[in-house]
Design an enzyme around this catalytic site. Sequence first.
Site, short mmCIF file in Angstrom:
data_model
loop_
_atom_site.label_atom_id
_atom_site.label_comp_id
_atom_site.label_asym_id
_atom_site.label_seq_id
_atom_site.Cartn_x
_atom_site.Cartn_y
_atom_site.Cartn_z
N GLN A 120 0.80 -1.17 0.09
CA GLN A 120 -0.03 0.02 0.15
C GLN A 120 0.84 1.16 -0.12
OE1 GLN A 120 -2.80 -0.20 3.30
NE2 GLN A 120 -3.40 -2.22 2.66
N HIS A 191 -1.34 0.18 5.49
CA HIS A 191 -1.99 1.18 6.51
C HIS A 191 -1.12 2.20 6.93
CE1 HIS A 191 -5.11 -2.10 8.32
NE2 HIS A 191 -5.16 -2.30 7.09
N GLU A 284 -16.23 2.62 8.88
CA GLU A 284 -16.88 3.61 9.72
C GLU A 284 -16.66 5.03 8.80
OE1 GLU A 284 -14.48 1.60 13.68
OE2 GLU A 284 -14.50 3.91 13.52
N TYR A 294 -11.15 6.52 19.31
CA TYR A 294 -12.21 5.89 18.57
C TYR A 294 -12.27 4.41 18.63
CZ TYR A 294 -13.56 10.31 16.80
OH TYR A 294 -14.02 11.80 16.85
N TYR A 305 -9.72 -10.87 10.81
CA TYR A 305 -9.78 -11.47 9.56
C TYR A 305 -9.77 -12.97 9.73
CZ TYR A 305 -9.03 -7.25 6.91
OH TYR A 305 -9.19 -6.25 6.20
#
Length: 412
Positions: A120, A191, A284, A294, A305
């Site tokens: 990513q 991430h 979310e 949060y 997962y």
Amino acid sequence: MNAMPIDSKISKNKKVSLPLMVAALLFSTAACSESATPVANTQDVDISTSEQTEDSKPSFTTQVIATFNEPWAMTALPKTGNDALELLVTQKSGELFVVDTQTGVKTQVAGVPKVAYGGQGGLGDVTLAPDFRASNAIYISHAEAGSGADSNKYGAKVIKATLSDLDTEKPSLQNISTIWQQNKKIDGQGHYSHRLLFSPDGRYLYISSGDRQEKQPAQDMSLNLGKIIRLHPDGTVPSDNPYANNNDISAQFWSTGHRNVLGMAFDESGRLWSNEMGPRGGDEYNLIVKGNNYGWPVVSNGRNYSGTDIPDHDTRPEFAAPKVSWTPVISPSSMSIYAVGSHNDFPAWESNALISGLSSKALIVVAMDDERAAERYRYDMGARIRSVLSIDGEVYLLGDGNSSKLLKLIPN
């Protein structure tokens, strides 16, 4: 078409069980097809289904502007007079382009720092400095590899640079300086988050910092992973940050307990909203409030997962719960809040959030009212969507992956 008042779409006094019905529209430059599909509204706000009809739902076709390989982000350059709108577009592999939206001509910008491309990671977000017209300064996020013992570890970095020779065939980045970086480099390349957003008054830079698929850092106050960061444009810490008096790295933090925030936007009232990828379920849509936690990875409306359970938000009221959550996931990848501007292409979307979806291959429209929100429309785009940009009443989408298209939405 005029937008209905938002409080007519979100019931304040009672809950109804009928789910929101939206149409899945597949759009291409040639034609579109329609089919109806139910979408569950997954939190305690309710939509008046009588107003969510095919007659009231805006429709559009798409115009292909240009094609990219693994694009990640885009932002608009200021327009001058009747000149064509130009966008800055990043590619994960490390390229930055100036794109003429009228002709589709792409001009590559030289001087982009080396990025850690893979997974990513790579070149990430791009945004203009609040004083861009005077300074030509932009901010860019990217993944970078460590050095020495950390040479096989990675982290996100935010830089500031001057965009020189913009009106020539050889634009370049000059005067590059580091604004911020993740304070622990991690094995793996997931991430990063690293979305960038300036406050409406231009005084503060917000940076989303992902948990790097390590979970625990989101609750670790000694690491700036799994947080939303708030800084001055020069990278210094504002004195009114919630932990500014701690005299350590937590002084950077605006909110904590995040997994992978890939979209942030301010609404017209100055409230900060974000979208965040959940694990197996539980994507979310959050109202970001100073100092709030949060909950990740302690709570989530999804599951691991592996299939093992994670307690829901309602089991731990000390953690801020999402205003909307999605299971199955939509894989939200960016966000832009629509304002009609001078073009007014989609007046029914006024003040709504536009969210691009990866696995959902969708454009999702979310309505907000005070501290409540709900999905309003969903458009099946037939391909993974990496980024959405609303600018002056027009809307642009970026696909995801190789040979992905930059699209302009053309209202029917």
